[in-house]
Scaffold this motif. Structure first.
Motif, mmCIF file in Angstrom:
data_model
loop_
_atom_site.group_PDB
_atom_site.id
_atom_site.type_symbol
_atom_site.label_atom_id
_atom_site.label_comp_id
_atom_site.label_asym_id
_atom_site.label_seq_id
_atom_site.Cartn_x
_atom_site.Cartn_y
_atom_site.Cartn_z
ATOM 1 N N SER A 188 -5.594 -3.339 -4.372
ATOM 2 C CA SER A 188 -4.245 -2.833 -4.669
ATOM 3 C C SER A 188 -3.188 -3.897 -4.393
ATOM 4 N N LEU A 189 -3.374 -4.677 -3.335
ATOM 5 C CA LEU A 189 -2.418 -5.741 -3.010
ATOM 6 C C LEU A 189 -2.545 -6.911 -3.979
ATOM 7 N N CYS A 190 -3.769 -7.243 -4.340
ATOM 8 C CA CYS A 190 -3.978 -8.368 -5.255
ATOM 9 C C CYS A 190 -3.365 -8.101 -6.626
ATOM 10 N N LEU B 293 -3.150 -5.134 8.531
ATOM 11 C CA LEU B 293 -2.856 -3.966 7.697
ATOM 12 C C LEU B 293 -3.846 -2.865 8.054
ATOM 13 N N ALA C 23 1.886 -0.221 -2.253
ATOM 14 C CA ALA C 23 1.217 -1.525 -2.390
ATOM 15 C C ALA C 23 2.243 -2.625 -2.667
ATOM 16 N N ARG C 24 3.210 -2.325 -3.512
ATOM 17 C CA ARG C 24 4.237 -3.321 -3.843
ATOM 18 C C ARG C 24 5.122 -3.614 -2.627
ATOM 19 N N PRO D 39 -1.509 1.676 0.735
ATOM 20 C CA PRO D 39 -1.571 1.084 -0.607
ATOM 21 C C PRO D 39 -2.714 1.653 -1.442
ATOM 22 N N THR E 225 -7.482 -4.027 -0.596
ATOM 23 C CA THR E 225 -7.324 -5.424 -0.991
ATOM 24 C C THR E 225 -7.016 -5.546 -2.477
ATOM 25 N N ILE F 84 4.296 -3.377 0.511
ATOM 26 C CA ILE F 84 3.518 -4.146 1.475
ATOM 27 C C ILE F 84 3.379 -5.597 1.024
ATOM 28 N N ALA F 85 3.028 -5.784 -0.244
ATOM 29 C CA ALA F 85 2.864 -7.145 -0.767
ATOM 30 C C ALA F 85 4.170 -7.928 -0.674
#
Length: 368
Positions: free
Chosen positions: A23-25, A132, A354-355, A178, A21, A357-358
């Motif tokens: 890493s996505l934020c 995810l 991570a990027r 991520p 979480t 996925i986001a």
């Protein structure tokens, strides 16, 4: 127009869901048109479900056989698990949806896939829902929810399992695992030279499980090395290791508790010893720190050691009696096999996962 994304995560079932979480934020925070609201899914069930979530650490530390029983029983009837969780989260979930007005819901924990979709369907609420997957190979059936708009998979192996469980292939996106940006080793690759002391890091996930003391003794008694051990949240283990190792080996060993800046120790280590926790494995790979996997939790981690071996991301040694031979094999011919693992990790690692996925999630929410 600003979009709201609700992320359903977990703070207590290991540290991996929380790390994913975060890493996505990191990426989402760069977009001013998106508001992120993160909730611990177990908190939606009040004290009853929160106690279940908090029991993960003690069970996996003290009784892996009990964890295996819990895993096996819940995989037999995933529909019943979904219905049970739905029953105890629905009121708090509906209140949260009214407060947040999410344009998309992202779940990074298997217990909140089918259960949340059940609540949405029963209340005739149409919100894009994405799963995810936080495991690599041996995925829980609850991860595979055919009704989700998309399932983001870290590996082709997890994708194949999803399809076995009935998720349509067109709904599965393989985008990698991520990892928080601070774990990506942006320095130049350098081989380990055997004329230097071997800097060893022993860890076993946020809960601090595994036979750390015996591994440390094998290293300290047989190799020119420095050993650092991360006991995680397991304070009893930390105190025990301090007593049994620090007094005997002095400054050749260092004992740590739970750490937020663990990447600093990974970067400065020549080799890491860890349980087959997906998050710890992938963060070590991102740091380009060769691994020896010492075991795996029954259920979701069972396939991880072989996965790591297949891609030459790690060596596997689950028997402490064979640990000395395993390390010697990695170090012979001026650490040829150890350095081959380093190169394989560099080739496998995707620092942009991570990027990617986001950005995919943002494309879904903005096109909805």
């Amino acid at each position: 127009m600003t979009k709201n994304i609700l992320i359903i995560s977990s703070n207590y079932t290991g540290h991996g869901h929380k790390s994913i979480t975060e890493s996505l934020c990191e990426v989402f925070s760069e977009n001013n048109d998106v508001n992120i609201h993160v909730v611990d899914g177990f908190s939606l069930g009040g004290n009853t479900l929160l106690k279940i979530g908090k029991s993960y650490g003690p069970i996996t530390r003290k009784s892996q056989s009990l964890w295996e029983l819990v895993w096996n029983m819940s995989t037999l009837k995933p529909v019943l698990v979904n219905e049970f969780i739905e029953l105890i989260i629905k009121d708090h979930l509906m209140k949260l949806i009214e407060e947040v007005h999410p344009d998309l819901i992202l779940s990074v924990h298997p217990n909140f896939n089918g259960s949340v979709i059940n609540v949405l369907e029963e209340n005739k609420i149409k919100i894009p829902f994405i799963t995810l997957i936080a495991d690599l190979v041996s995925i829980y059936p609850l991860w595979a929810e055919p009704r989700a708009d998309y399932t983001i998979s870290p590996t082709t192996e997890a994708k194949d399992k999803c399809m076995e469980f009935g998720v349509p292939e067109e709904k599965i996106k393989v985008l990698g695992f991520p990892v928080r940006s601070r774990f990506n080793n942006h320095g130049e690759h350098s081989d380990y030279k055997t004329d230097n002391p071997l800097k060893c890091l022993i860890m076993s996930g946020g809960e601090g499980v595994g036979n750390m003391r015996k591994i440390a003794e094998v290293l300290l008694n047989n190799f020119n090395c420095i050993v650092r051990i991360i006991a995680g949240r397991n304070t009893r283990l930390k105190n025990s290791l301090n007593k049994s190792l620090s007094e005997k080996y002095g400054d050749k060993v260092e004992i740590y508790g739970f750490m937020e800046n663990i990447q600093e120790l990974m970067f400065s280590s020549d080799i890491a010893f860890t349980r087959g926790s997906p998050n710890v494995m992938m963060e070590s790979i991102a740091c380009n720190t060769p691994l020896i996997i010492t075991g795996a939790l029954p259920g979701q981690e069972e396939g991880n050691p072989k996965f790591a071996e297949d891609y030459n991301l790690a060596a596997v040694c689950t028997d402490v009696k064979k640990m000395k031979d395993t390390i010697e094999d990695l170090l012979k011919n001026n650490a040829e096999k150890l350095n081959e693992i380093k190169r394989s990790q560099m080739n496998y690692n995707n620092p942009n996962a991570a990027r990617d996925i986001a950005n995919f999630i943002l494309s879904v929410v903005k096109n909805d």
